[in-house]
Design a protein around this motif. Sequence first.
Motif, PDB file in Angstrom:
ATOM      1  N   HIS A 107       0.818  -1.217   0.000  1.00 58.55           N
ATOM      2  CA  HIS A 107       0.000   0.000   0.000  1.00 58.55           C
ATOM      3  C   HIS A 107       0.856   1.274   0.000  1.00 58.55           C
ATOM      4  CE1 HIS A 107      -4.073  -1.633   0.210  1.00 58.55           C
ATOM      5  NE2 HIS A 107      -3.538  -2.637   0.867  1.00 58.55           N
ATOM      6  N   ASP A 114      -7.469  -2.051  -1.781  1.00 55.53           N
ATOM      7  CA  ASP A 114      -8.410  -3.007  -1.202  1.00 55.53           C
ATOM      8  C   ASP A 114      -9.800  -2.532  -1.574  1.00 55.53           C
ATOM      9  OD1 ASP A 114      -6.269  -4.222   0.034  1.00 55.53           O
ATOM     10  OD2 ASP A 114      -6.599  -3.222   1.959  1.00 55.53           O
ATOM     11  N   HIS A 166      -7.639  -7.558  -2.380  1.00 58.93           N
ATOM     12  CA  HIS A 166      -6.442  -6.736  -2.615  1.00 58.93           C
ATOM     13  C   HIS A 166      -5.970  -6.862  -4.073  1.00 58.93           C
ATOM     14  CE1 HIS A 166      -2.404  -5.071  -1.164  1.00 58.93           C
ATOM     15  NE2 HIS A 166      -2.097  -5.565  -2.353  1.00 58.93           N
TER      16      HIS A 166
HETATM   17 ZN   LIG Z   1      -4.417  -4.524   0.836  1.00 58.57          ZN
END
Ligand SMILES: [Zn+2]
Length: 197
Positions: A107, A114, A166
Amino acid sequence: MDYEILINKDNLIQVDQLPKKLTAVGKNIHPTVSLDENETDDIMLEERAAYYFNQMVNDFNRTHKVQIVPESGYRSIERQRRLLKFYFEKEGEKAFDFVALPQTSEHHTGLAIDISLIANGKYQSKITGEEPEIQELMEICHQYGFILRYPKGKEDITGYTYEPWHYRFVGLELAKRIKESGLTLEEMKESEKVKNR
Ligand SMILES: [Zn+2]
């Protein structure tokens, strides 16, 4: 920006690899950890990843009743630190099983997102991967340069349990190759290294 960058438990992100330009793709309606005064509730992605993510979601949502919504995008190293602290205080050592150490989270790249679903106006807090919409997304996301980053059965290679929520932007060309080969990003990078040796 290197869209093919590999960040995992063995490959920590360096400061010069952080995204230069971020674009908002949505609002964070359920922040796990309260926001700092210098943080906004915007969900951000790297500029190009954001462009393709918006295209993918718009195309999908136009033709489906169940809607895809972004849940978590770019995270600063500092925010990851606070996220880990929050879960460590709540769950102890177990926190390390599901929260990445700072600098090891994808991230940080601004290329990972997500997602969640809204069905009948209701927010689905937990994606299992069994949802027909998610299964469809897994099949088409490469057309927008995204891959399912932590697939089922590849836990030993990615170091992560199956995460059907994800997705990672790697660019159109690499996403297609990963989809066709069934390989993970780790395996793809490794096979390239061998080829170039
Ligand atoms: Zn994630």
